[in-house]
Design an enzyme around this catalytic site. Sequence first.
Site, PDB file in Angstrom:
ATOM      1  CG  ASP A 123      -0.291   0.156   2.546  1.00  0.00           C
ATOM      2  OD1 ASP A 123       0.956   0.219   2.602  1.00  0.00           O
ATOM      3  OD2 ASP A 123      -1.017   0.232   3.570  1.00  0.00           O
ATOM      4  CG  HIS A 124      -0.675   4.739   1.644  1.00  0.00           C
ATOM      5  ND1 HIS A 124      -1.741   3.855   1.740  1.00  0.00           N
ATOM      6  CD2 HIS A 124      -0.592   5.368   2.840  1.00  0.00           C
ATOM      7  CE1 HIS A 124      -2.276   3.985   2.942  1.00  0.00           C
ATOM      8  NE2 HIS A 124      -1.601   4.888   3.628  1.00  0.00           N
TER       9      HIS A 124
ATOM     10  N   GLY B  35       2.265  -0.667   6.288  1.00  0.00           N
ATOM     11  CA  GLY B  35       2.953   0.137   7.289  1.00  0.00           C
ATOM     12  C   GLY B  35       3.730  -0.711   8.270  1.00  0.00           C
ATOM     13  CB  THR B  36       2.749  -2.801  10.879  1.00  0.00           C
ATOM     14  OG1 THR B  36       1.494  -3.302  10.361  1.00  0.00           O
ATOM     15  CG2 THR B  36       2.507  -1.455  11.550  1.00  0.00           C
TER      16      THR B  36
ATOM     17  N   GLY C 282      -1.215  -5.875   8.598  1.00  0.00           N
ATOM     18  CA  GLY C 282      -2.449  -5.931   7.800  1.00  0.00           C
ATOM     19  C   GLY C 282      -2.287  -6.854   6.609  1.00  0.00           C
TER      20      GLY C 282
ATOM     21  CG  HIS D 245      11.621 -24.080  12.255  1.00  0.00           C
ATOM     22  ND1 HIS D 245      11.736 -23.871  13.611  1.00  0.00           N
ATOM     23  CD2 HIS D 245      12.806 -24.608  11.855  1.00  0.00           C
ATOM     24  CE1 HIS D 245      12.930 -24.263  14.028  1.00  0.00           C
ATOM     25  NE2 HIS D 245      13.607 -24.699  12.981  1.00  0.00           N
ATOM     26  CG  ASN D 246       7.029 -21.052  10.582  1.00  0.00           C
ATOM     27  OD1 ASN D 246       7.732 -20.103  10.919  1.00  0.00           O
ATOM     28  ND2 ASN D 246       6.529 -21.900  11.476  1.00  0.00           N
TER      29      ASN D 246
ATOM     30  CG  HIS E 159      10.366 -27.936  11.254  1.00  0.00           C
ATOM     31  ND1 HIS E 159       9.944 -27.370  12.439  1.00  0.00           N
ATOM     32  CD2 HIS E 159      11.705 -28.164  11.395  1.00  0.00           C
ATOM     33  CE1 HIS E 159      10.985 -27.242  13.257  1.00  0.00           C
ATOM     34  NE2 HIS E 159      12.054 -27.719  12.643  1.00  0.00           N
TER      35      HIS E 159
ATOM     36  NE  ARG F 222       6.606 -29.569  15.320  1.00  0.00           N
ATOM     37  CZ  ARG F 222       7.780 -29.439  15.897  1.00  0.00           C
ATOM     38  NH1 ARG F 222       8.633 -28.506  15.488  1.00  0.00           N
ATOM     39  NH2 ARG F 222       8.135 -30.229  16.892  1.00  0.00           N
TER      40      ARG F 222
HETATM   41  C1  RB5 Z   1      -1.936   2.507   6.577  1.00  0.00           C
HETATM   42  O1  RB5 Z   1      -2.016   3.700   7.273  1.00  0.00           O
HETATM   43  C2  RB5 Z   1      -1.694   1.332   7.536  1.00  0.00           C
HETATM   44  O2  RB5 Z   1      -2.807   1.126   8.323  1.00  0.00           O
HETATM   45  C3  RB5 Z   1      -1.331   0.092   6.766  1.00  0.00           C
HETATM   46  O3  RB5 Z   1      -0.222   0.331   5.962  1.00  0.00           O
HETATM   47  C4  RB5 Z   1      -0.925  -1.143   7.548  1.00  0.00           C
HETATM   48  O4  RB5 Z   1       0.068  -0.843   8.486  1.00  0.00           O
HETATM   49  C5  RB5 Z   1      -2.002  -1.932   8.105  1.00  0.00           C
HETATM   50  O5  RB5 Z   1      -1.758  -2.980   8.702  1.00  0.00           O
END
Ligand code: RB5
Length: 149
Positions: A8-9, A66-67, A70, A98-99, A133, A136
């Site tokens: 995403d952005h 972002g993280t 998501g 393992h996964n 593994h 599993r």
């Molecule tokens: C976007 O702002 C953010 O929510 C998305 O990139 C992500 O981190 C969601 O999990």
Amino acid sequence: MKIALASDHAGYALKTGVAEYLRGRGLDFTDFGCGSGEKVDYVDYGATAAQAVVSGECDRAILVCGTGLGMAIVAGKFKGLRPTPCACEYAAEVSRSHNDSNCLTLGGRTHTLELALRMVRIWLDTPFEGGRHGLRVQKIRDIEDRNFK
Ligand code: RB5
């Protein structure tokens, strides 16, 4: 091995760095978007890339939001996807050994490009160990068979 790449952005800049890395290694990949830092929904791009793995068009996916969280949630809704949001080299290694991870998720707001590329390299190059593994991972497939239509 063909990679489905998407972001995403919030993951766009990191994805661009990953794409350059894959290109530099001569690896085949398709970038399913997005194409800029303009706000989009990670769900749409993650789903398109995950579907490319389900269909066999691609073998594995690298998804960046972002993280990385998501994107991992989205990819986990697709049968056969084993998304692994990794935050260190050790996790990247065992996600494969393992996964049998077939979907690495990264965070554009939580990972430096340097760390992300080290994890991508490890994730691409580490084989699945199989053995205990494998048993599993087969249990995970059994759960999928029961819960996915
Ligand atoms: C976007 O702002 C953010 O929510 C998305 O990139 C992500 O981190 C969601 O999990």
